[in-house]
Scaffold this motif. Structure first.
Motif, mmCIF file in Angstrom:
data_model
loop_
_atom_site.group_PDB
_atom_site.id
_atom_site.type_symbol
_atom_site.label_atom_id
_atom_site.label_comp_id
_atom_site.label_asym_id
_atom_site.label_seq_id
_atom_site.Cartn_x
_atom_site.Cartn_y
_atom_site.Cartn_z
ATOM 1 N N GLN A 151 0.821 -1.205 0.000
ATOM 2 C CA GLN A 151 0.000 0.000 0.000
ATOM 3 C C GLN A 151 0.858 1.260 0.000
ATOM 4 O O GLN A 151 1.701 1.429 0.883
ATOM 5 C CB GLN A 151 -0.898 0.034 1.229
ATOM 6 N N PRO A 152 0.638 2.152 -0.955
ATOM 7 C CA PRO A 152 1.215 3.485 -0.822
ATOM 8 C C PRO A 152 0.539 4.189 0.360
ATOM 9 O O PRO A 152 -0.407 3.668 0.946
ATOM 10 C CB PRO A 152 0.839 4.165 -2.149
ATOM 11 N N LEU A 153 1.002 5.354 0.699
ATOM 12 C CA LEU A 153 0.320 6.136 1.727
ATOM 13 C C LEU A 153 -1.069 6.529 1.225
ATOM 14 O O LEU A 153 -1.282 6.666 0.020
ATOM 15 C CB LEU A 153 1.130 7.391 2.063
ATOM 16 N N ILE A 154 -2.001 6.709 2.158
ATOM 17 C CA ILE A 154 -3.392 6.970 1.791
ATOM 18 C C ILE A 154 -3.885 8.279 2.402
ATOM 19 O O ILE A 154 -3.701 8.525 3.599
ATOM 20 C CB ILE A 154 -4.320 5.841 2.285
ATOM 21 N N VAL A 155 -4.506 9.118 1.560
ATOM 22 C CA VAL A 155 -5.286 10.259 2.037
ATOM 23 C C VAL A 155 -6.719 9.988 1.595
ATOM 24 O O VAL A 155 -7.033 10.029 0.400
ATOM 25 C CB VAL A 155 -4.787 11.591 1.452
ATOM 26 N N PHE A 156 -7.577 9.645 2.533
ATOM 27 C CA PHE A 156 -8.970 9.363 2.201
ATOM 28 C C PHE A 156 -9.722 10.661 1.911
ATOM 29 O O PHE A 156 -9.496 11.687 2.553
ATOM 30 C CB PHE A 156 -9.668 8.640 3.343
ATOM 31 N N THR A 157 -10.622 10.595 0.936
ATOM 32 C CA THR A 157 -11.503 11.718 0.612
ATOM 33 C C THR A 157 -12.929 11.195 0.584
ATOM 34 O O THR A 157 -13.213 10.195 -0.074
ATOM 35 C CB THR A 157 -11.161 12.342 -0.759
ATOM 36 N N ALA A 170 -17.400 12.312 1.494
ATOM 37 C CA ALA A 170 -18.417 13.258 1.955
ATOM 38 C C ALA A 170 -19.077 12.783 3.246
ATOM 39 O O ALA A 170 -19.966 13.457 3.768
ATOM 40 C CB ALA A 170 -19.480 13.439 0.864
ATOM 41 N N TYR A 171 -18.624 11.635 3.763
ATOM 42 C CA TYR A 171 -19.298 11.025 4.906
ATOM 43 C C TYR A 171 -18.352 10.925 6.098
ATOM 44 O O TYR A 171 -17.424 10.115 6.105
ATOM 45 C CB TYR A 171 -19.820 9.635 4.525
ATOM 46 N N SER A 172 -18.605 11.698 7.120
ATOM 47 C CA SER A 172 -17.719 11.742 8.280
ATOM 48 C C SER A 172 -17.743 10.448 9.094
ATOM 49 O O SER A 172 -16.806 10.165 9.835
ATOM 50 C CB SER A 172 -18.093 12.918 9.193
ATOM 51 N N GLU A 173 -18.792 9.623 8.930
ATOM 52 C CA GLU A 173 -18.892 8.405 9.739
ATOM 53 C C GLU A 173 -17.816 7.367 9.386
ATOM 54 O O GLU A 173 -17.608 6.404 10.123
ATOM 55 C CB GLU A 173 -20.275 7.763 9.602
ATOM 56 N N TYR A 174 -17.122 7.568 8.256
ATOM 57 C CA TYR A 174 -16.065 6.632 7.879
ATOM 58 C C TYR A 174 -14.729 6.957 8.553
ATOM 59 O O TYR A 174 -13.776 6.191 8.436
ATOM 60 C CB TYR A 174 -15.839 6.646 6.358
ATOM 61 N N ALA A 175 -14.633 8.076 9.220
ATOM 62 C CA ALA A 175 -13.349 8.561 9.730
ATOM 63 C C ALA A 175 -12.645 7.546 10.620
ATOM 64 O O ALA A 175 -11.459 7.243 10.434
ATOM 65 C CB ALA A 175 -13.533 9.883 10.462
ATOM 66 N N LEU A 176 -13.362 7.009 11.593
ATOM 67 C CA LEU A 176 -12.738 6.092 12.540
ATOM 68 C C LEU A 176 -12.227 4.837 11.841
ATOM 69 O O LEU A 176 -11.096 4.399 12.069
ATOM 70 C CB LEU A 176 -13.740 5.721 13.636
ATOM 71 N N GLU A 177 -13.055 4.275 10.963
ATOM 72 C CA GLU A 177 -12.661 3.049 10.260
ATOM 73 C C GLU A 177 -11.454 3.290 9.361
ATOM 74 O O GLU A 177 -10.599 2.412 9.191
ATOM 75 C CB GLU A 177 -13.839 2.523 9.427
ATOM 76 N N SER A 178 -11.356 4.499 8.781
ATOM 77 C CA SER A 178 -10.270 4.786 7.845
ATOM 78 C C SER A 178 -8.903 4.671 8.502
ATOM 79 O O SER A 178 -7.919 4.307 7.854
ATOM 80 C CB SER A 178 -10.440 6.189 7.255
ATOM 81 N N TYR A 179 -8.821 4.952 9.791
ATOM 82 C CA TYR A 179 -7.527 4.912 10.452
ATOM 83 C C TYR A 179 -7.057 3.490 10.738
ATOM 84 O O TYR A 179 -5.908 3.281 11.131
ATOM 85 C CB TYR A 179 -7.555 5.767 11.725
ATOM 86 N N ASN A 180 -7.898 2.500 10.499
ATOM 87 C CA ASN A 180 -7.446 1.114 10.541
ATOM 88 C C ASN A 180 -6.465 0.820 9.423
ATOM 89 O O ASN A 180 -5.734 -0.170 9.464
ATOM 90 C CB ASN A 180 -8.636 0.150 10.437
ATOM 91 N N PHE A 181 -6.474 1.674 8.407
ATOM 92 C CA PHE A 181 -5.571 1.512 7.269
ATOM 93 C C PHE A 181 -4.336 2.405 7.399
ATOM 94 O O PHE A 181 -3.605 2.596 6.432
ATOM 95 C CB PHE A 181 -6.312 1.822 5.963
ATOM 96 N N ASN A 182 -4.116 2.945 8.585
ATOM 97 C CA ASN A 182 -2.966 3.814 8.833
ATOM 98 C C ASN A 182 -2.964 4.991 7.856
ATOM 99 O O ASN A 182 -1.927 5.371 7.308
ATOM 100 C CB ASN A 182 -1.657 3.024 8.715
ATOM 101 N N VAL A 187 -2.889 8.616 6.281
ATOM 102 C CA VAL A 187 -2.152 9.821 6.644
ATOM 103 C C VAL A 187 -3.120 10.938 7.031
ATOM 104 O O VAL A 187 -2.887 11.688 7.976
ATOM 105 C CB VAL A 187 -1.261 10.286 5.475
ATOM 106 N N ASP A 188 -4.230 11.025 6.290
ATOM 107 C CA ASP A 188 -5.196 12.081 6.576
ATOM 108 C C ASP A 188 -6.555 11.681 6.024
ATOM 109 O O ASP A 188 -6.687 10.711 5.260
ATOM 110 C CB ASP A 188 -4.730 13.409 5.966
ATOM 111 N N TYR A 189 -7.559 12.471 6.402
ATOM 112 C CA TYR A 189 -8.954 12.204 6.047
ATOM 113 C C TYR A 189 -9.566 13.545 5.649
ATOM 114 O O TYR A 189 -9.775 14.411 6.503
ATOM 115 C CB TYR A 189 -9.656 11.613 7.268
#
Length: 229
Positions: free
Chosen positions: A75-81, A83-95, A97-99
């Motif tokens: 995996q390269p580094l990830i910056v998630f983009t 429109a749904y804030s409810e994904y924020a917590l789950e996104s950090y399971n993938f380490n 970099v930012d949301y």
């Protein structure tokens, strides 16, 4: 001099891609080398092209951003983009970099890029060399010594100054090891060290005595990477 960092954007909404492209154009040392509207096309690209990080939409049809990441070996580094804030917590399971929560402005975008740079800097010490197997020997190869690499089935030709190695390793496997800041793919079978380029002429790159072909499908992103496209 600031090191160039490379990225791709993946989002099923063309308007979202345009926002990322616009913001990216404002940052001189950031190169958005490609964009994709679905995960499958992005996966195909990522398996054969080294990049530093991904702008990744989470909520996409067919294959979501998080499902796509589970299909990647490296995996390269990830910056998630999204429109749904409810994904924020789950996104950090993938380490991640930012949301970035849509819609995001340039200043927030710039902050994400700064975080990417800091993460890349902190992992630099892991990116100066790798090892290959040569018979019963294990050989250390520094990335900075590599001129170019040619893939041929399950074997590679790794060419350095004065030496050549032919380990049993697939092209995809070596691409996943290469630091995206140093290497670029110019052909279906060739990756080159950007710092070793002497000349570009007639769809060929000259590196010392070596002439490497530039494939038509790779020419535009290659020239863009060098600031020539």
């Amino acid at each position: 001099m600031t090191t160039m960092i490379t990225a791709i954007a993946i989002d099923d909404e063309p308007k979202a891609i345009k926002v990322i492209e616009h913001h990216a154009s404002k940052i001189e040392h950031l190169q958005l080398v490609a964009h994709f509207y679905n995960a499958d096309d992005a996966l195909q690209f990522l398996r054969q092209n080294p990049i530093d990080f991904i702008f990744l939409d989470i909520n996409m049809p067919n294959v979501s951003g998080m499902e796509m990441l589970n299909k990647l070996q490296h995996q390269p580094l990830i910056v998630f983009t999204t429109a749904y804030s409810e994904y924020a917590l789950e996104s950090y399971n993938f380490n991640a970099v930012d949301y970035l929560l849509k819609p995001f402005e340039l200043d927030r975008f710039q902050l994400a890029i700064k975080k990417v740079e800091e993460r890349l800097e902190s992992t630099k010490y892991n990116s100066s060399y790798f090892f290959i197997k040569d018979g019963f020997k294990t050989i250390k190869i520094a990335f900075e010594d590599i001129l170019h690499i040619k893939g041929s089935g399950n074997y590679l030709d790794i060419v350095t100054d004065g030496k050549s190695f032919s380990p049993r390793m697939t092209f995809t496997e070596i691409v996943e090891k290469l630091p995206a800041s140093q290497f670029v793919r110019v052909h279906q079978s060739y990756v080159i060290n950007i710092s070793k380029i002497d000349k570009i002429e007639n769809n060929h790159v000259s590196i010392g005595e070596h002439k490497i072909p530039v494939g038509n499908r790779y020419k535009t992103p290659f020239l863009k990477r060098l600031g020539l496209g």
